[in-house]
Design a protein around this motif. Sequence first.
Motif, mmCIF file in Angstrom:
data_model
loop_
_atom_site.group_PDB
_atom_site.id
_atom_site.type_symbol
_atom_site.label_atom_id
_atom_site.label_comp_id
_atom_site.label_asym_id
_atom_site.label_seq_id
_atom_site.Cartn_x
_atom_site.Cartn_y
_atom_site.Cartn_z
ATOM 1 N N UNK A 95 7.390 33.938 73.607
ATOM 2 C CA UNK A 95 7.642 32.608 73.071
ATOM 3 C C UNK A 95 8.974 32.558 72.330
ATOM 4 N N UNK A 96 9.840 31.651 72.728
ATOM 5 C CA UNK A 96 11.143 31.509 72.102
ATOM 6 C C UNK A 96 12.202 32.450 72.628
ATOM 7 N N UNK A 97 11.867 33.276 73.618
ATOM 8 C CA UNK A 97 12.818 34.232 74.190
ATOM 9 C C UNK A 97 12.893 34.013 75.695
ATOM 10 N N UNK A 98 13.875 34.679 76.329
ATOM 11 C CA UNK A 98 14.023 34.547 77.771
ATOM 12 C C UNK A 98 13.438 35.730 78.530
ATOM 13 N N UNK A 99 13.037 36.785 77.810
ATOM 14 C CA UNK A 99 12.530 37.987 78.448
ATOM 15 C C UNK A 99 11.109 38.299 77.972
ATOM 16 N N UNK A 125 -0.314 30.836 83.770
ATOM 17 C CA UNK A 125 0.369 30.530 85.021
ATOM 18 C C UNK A 125 1.582 29.638 84.808
ATOM 19 N N UNK A 126 1.517 28.747 83.817
ATOM 20 C CA UNK A 126 2.602 27.798 83.590
ATOM 21 C C UNK A 126 3.690 28.338 82.659
ATOM 22 N N UNK A 127 3.466 29.494 82.046
ATOM 23 C CA UNK A 127 4.450 30.057 81.109
ATOM 24 C C UNK A 127 5.732 30.428 81.857
ATOM 25 N N UNK A 128 6.897 30.275 81.211
ATOM 26 C CA UNK A 128 8.139 30.694 81.866
ATOM 27 C C UNK A 128 8.127 32.201 82.104
ATOM 28 N N UNK A 129 8.737 32.622 83.184
ATOM 29 C CA UNK A 129 8.720 34.028 83.572
ATOM 30 C C UNK A 129 9.965 34.758 83.072
ATOM 31 N N UNK A 130 9.852 36.047 82.947
ATOM 32 C CA UNK A 130 10.915 36.913 82.429
ATOM 33 C C UNK A 130 12.123 36.947 83.367
ATOM 34 N N UNK A 131 11.924 37.212 84.624
ATOM 35 C CA UNK A 131 12.958 37.256 85.667
ATOM 36 C C UNK A 131 13.985 38.369 85.489
ATOM 37 N N UNK A 132 13.690 39.375 84.656
ATOM 38 C CA UNK A 132 14.560 40.556 84.593
ATOM 39 C C UNK A 132 14.350 41.346 85.879
ATOM 40 N N UNK A 133 15.341 42.092 86.297
ATOM 41 C CA UNK A 133 15.210 42.895 87.513
ATOM 42 C C UNK A 133 14.446 44.176 87.199
#
Length: 91
Positions: A33-37, A12-20
């Motif tokens: 981990x270490x990426x934005x997607x 739940x606390x992990x950063x989300x991808x947010x790609x469309x």
Amino acid sequence: MHSLDRQPTPFRLAPRCCARTRQGVECQSPAVSGKRRCRMHGGARGSGAPQGEANGRYRDGLRTKEAVALRAEVRRLQSSARDLLGALSGV
């Protein structure tokens, strides 16, 4: 109750991808981990274009900096030759 509420805390606390997504909403999968997607939107190992000559764009050399500069110089010379011929024919 939202589906993320039932997931373990680190998930739940992990950063989300947010790609469309195709539906136009943001992807809610956790980013790699270490990426934005996420793994499906380009965060997986080995995703993306190959580096250097392994990339197909280097096959013919058409888009190298030198080739682009050479074509620009040829266009400049053609333009000045056209101008010179126009000036000579007008005399």
